[in-house]
Design a protein around this motif. Structure first.
Motif, short mmCIF file in Angstrom:
data_model
loop_
_atom_site.label_atom_id
_atom_site.label_comp_id
_atom_site.label_asym_id
_atom_site.label_seq_id
_atom_site.Cartn_x
_atom_site.Cartn_y
_atom_site.Cartn_z
N LYS A 92 80.62 -23.27 -2.39
CA LYS A 92 81.01 -23.53 -3.77
C LYS A 92 81.81 -24.82 -3.93
N TYR A 93 81.90 -25.58 -2.86
CA TYR A 93 82.77 -26.76 -2.92
C TYR A 93 82.23 -27.82 -3.88
N GLU A 94 80.92 -28.00 -3.91
CA GLU A 94 80.37 -29.02 -4.82
C GLU A 94 80.75 -28.71 -6.26
N GLU A 95 80.65 -27.44 -6.64
CA GLU A 95 81.04 -27.05 -8.00
C GLU A 95 82.53 -27.29 -8.22
N PHE A 96 83.35 -26.91 -7.23
CA PHE A 96 84.79 -27.15 -7.32
C PHE A 96 85.07 -28.63 -7.50
N HIS A 97 84.45 -29.45 -6.67
CA HIS A 97 84.68 -30.90 -6.69
C HIS A 97 84.34 -31.49 -8.05
N GLN A 98 83.20 -31.13 -8.58
CA GLN A 98 82.77 -31.70 -9.86
C GLN A 98 83.68 -31.27 -11.00
N LYS A 99 84.12 -30.03 -10.97
CA LYS A 99 84.97 -29.54 -12.05
C LYS A 99 86.37 -30.14 -11.97
N LEU A 100 86.93 -30.24 -10.75
CA LEU A 100 88.28 -30.79 -10.63
C LEU A 100 88.29 -32.29 -10.93
N LEU A 101 87.29 -33.01 -10.42
CA LEU A 101 87.24 -34.45 -10.68
C LEU A 101 86.89 -34.73 -12.14
N GLY A 102 86.11 -33.85 -12.74
CA GLY A 102 85.74 -34.04 -14.15
C GLY A 102 86.76 -33.49 -15.12
N HIS A 103 87.81 -32.86 -14.60
CA HIS A 103 88.83 -32.26 -15.44
C HIS A 103 89.68 -33.34 -16.12
N GLU A 104 89.93 -33.14 -17.41
CA GLU A 104 90.79 -34.07 -18.13
C GLU A 104 92.25 -33.79 -17.78
N GLY A 105 93.01 -34.82 -17.65
CA GLY A 105 94.40 -34.65 -17.28
C GLY A 105 94.58 -34.83 -15.78
N ARG A 106 95.83 -34.80 -15.36
CA ARG A 106 96.17 -35.08 -13.97
C ARG A 106 95.97 -33.85 -13.10
N ALA A 107 95.29 -34.05 -11.97
CA ALA A 107 95.08 -32.97 -11.02
C ALA A 107 96.30 -32.80 -10.13
N GLY A 108 96.64 -31.56 -9.85
CA GLY A 108 97.76 -31.25 -8.97
C GLY A 108 97.51 -29.91 -8.31
#
Length: 263
Positions: free
Chosen positions: A173-189
């Protein structure tokens, strides 16, 4: 004026000094042929002030030569960097293209590989996410290696820690995780990454335990070391074949580099 230009100007001064010396020596009148033993004429000493004046007058009259010198120096350094990068890629081929710690999207057994150094808080990486999708969709033989390179502060480091732990526990499920986190608006933490991981089915206790795995930090260290050797200082940056590509240059440019690596 920077150091490289000053060094170039110094080179011109030396050249003019040699020219002035040759001119002076060349204008010494030869001794007349007489029956008495001839003596070797001694060139008149070069006047340093005169040479400096010649150099100054020339540079004032032709200032564009400094730009030419800087351009030549930049081209030389770029070529030296390219050669050094090729040597680094060859010496670290497995670590760059086949590290067991890196996630792979696209075809894991593909015949051509592109490696991306990225940070979850990099705006240009977010923009380049669509390039990755388009390239892997269009090319069934493309391996797209994701090399985590958190360089944009503590939030990025924590987000990548969670991402690495998730990838180890749930690689499918990492590809899905990667795309959603990188595509998420706002700062990732850590909070946003953890929330996403749990929404995709991760067990929180196992995930937090995996965050303590020393291999995660060790892998980051290896990535930082590779980036330093490849002169990568920003994200996104790519390795395709024996070439390093800097910046979010778009799908077309990356497609060209991939095609060249196939030749």
């Amino acid at each position: 004026m920077n150091k490289s230009i000053l060094l170039g100007a110094t080179g011109i001064a030396v050249a003019f000094g040699m020219l002035a010396f040759g001119y002076t020596a060349g204008n010494v009148q030869p001794a007349r042929a007489v029956e008495a033993p001839q003596t070797v004429a001694t060139p008149a000493p070069v006047d340093k002030g005169e040479v400096e004046k010649i150099v100054r007058d020339y540079l004032v009259a032709n200032p564009e030569i400094l730009d030419e010198m800087q351009a030549a120096l930049d081209a030389k350094r770029t070529e030296q960097q390219r050669i050094a990068q090729i040597e680094t890629i060859r010496a670290n081929k497995d670590e760059i293209f086949n590290s067991k710690h890196d996630a792979v999207v696209g075809n894991p057994n593909g015949t051509i590989t592109i490696v991306e150094f990225y940070d979850y808080n990099c705006g240009f990486c977010k923009r380049a996410l669509d390039d990755m999708k388009a390239l892997t969709d269009a090319d069934p033989e493309l391996r797209f290696v994701l090399k985590e390179f958190p360089i944009l502060g503590p939030d990025s480091q924590k987000a990548h820690m969670v991402a690495s732990a998730f990838q180890r526990l749930m690689p499918e499920k990492y590809e899905e995780f990667h795309q959603k986190l990188l595509g998420h608006e706002g700062r990732a933490g850590e909070e946003s990454a953890m929330k996403l991981a749990l929404s995709l089915g991760a067990d929180e206790a196992r995930l937090r335990a995996e965050l303590e795995n020393p291999e995660i930090v060790e892998n980051f260290s290896r990535t930082y070391d590779l980036a330093s050797k490849l002169a990568i200082t920003g994200t996104p940056s790519y390795v395709v074949g024996n070439e390093v590509v800097f910046g979010a240059l778009g799908r077309d440019v990356l497609s060209e580099r991939i095609a060249a690596a196939r030749d």
